[in-house]
Design an enzyme around this catalytic site. Structure first.
Site, PDB file in Angstrom:
ATOM      1  N   CYS A   1      23.107  14.869   0.925  1.00 25.64           N
ATOM      2  CA  CYS A   1      21.558  14.680   0.256  1.00 25.64           C
ATOM      3  C   CYS A   1      21.173  13.484   0.747  1.00 25.64           C
ATOM      4  CB  CYS A   1      21.401  14.733  -1.103  1.00 25.64           C
ATOM      5  SG  CYS A   1      22.301  13.106  -1.845  1.00 25.64           S
TER       6      CYS A   1
ATOM      7  N   GLU B   1      29.944  12.373  -1.289  1.00 28.51           N
ATOM      8  CA  GLU B   1      29.950  11.681  -0.134  1.00 28.51           C
ATOM      9  C   GLU B   1      29.527  10.269  -0.247  1.00 28.51           C
ATOM     10  OE1 GLU B   1      28.528  15.861  -0.070  1.00 28.51           O
ATOM     11  OE2 GLU B   1      28.219  14.125  -1.140  1.00 28.51           O
TER      12      GLU B   1
END
Length: 162
Positions: free
Chosen positions: A90, A62
């Site tokens: 996260c 990401e």
């Protein structure tokens, strides 16, 4: 829950899962992410590149995809972008989403479900901190859709974390 997404959006989410599968096939952790612009065109795609001992632990899929999209589009071009990811971002990746200007996150596997797959594996210590909570502390709104297609996304992790 997938009724919230168009077929094109579901295809982008599934593409992030394909990136995760390719990441695993290449010997890295099974995570994948794509960033699409406001028209749905993929502008960045990344698998996880943080596999120890050689890998950089900050190179989650990401984060890498968000940074790549920012370099390609610039701050103004990030308006209307969506991060599609095989797993919930996260805390670190949620920060990257926030700082690069991504407006929307669509994820497959929840952090909670991921923990059931990884257990206490030392290469994937998880935070019990949903991305929605990280985004709620920011000064701008980021829409979050997920979890979606969790069983499908979990396949890339089956047998990997033992």
């Amino acid at each position: 829950m997938s009724a919230q997404l168009t077929e094109a959006e579901l295809a982008l989410l599934r593409e992030s899962m394909h990136v995760a599968e390719r990441s695993r096939a290449g010997g890295a952790h099974p995570f994948g992410a794509v960033v699409a612009d406001r028209t749905g065109r993929i502008v960045a795609s990344a698998g996880n590149d943080s596999l120890p001992p050689e890998g950089d632990p900050t190179r989650h899929a990401e984060l890498v995809a968000a940074a790549s999209a920012f370099r390609a589009l610039g701050p103004e071009g990030m308006a209307g972008t969506t991060l599609y990811t095989s797993a919930e971002p996260c805390a670190m990746c949620a920060g990257a989403v926030y700082w690069t200007g991504i407006d929307r996150v669509v994820y497959a596997l929840s952090e909670h479900r991921l923990l059931t797959l990884t257990g206490d594996h030392p290469e994937n210590p998880t935070f019990s901190l949903p991305c929605r909570e990280v985004f709620a502390r920011g000064q701008r709104r980021i829409e979050v859709v997920g979890p979606l297609l969790e069983d499908e996304a979990a396949r890339a992790h089956e047998g990997f974390w033992q």
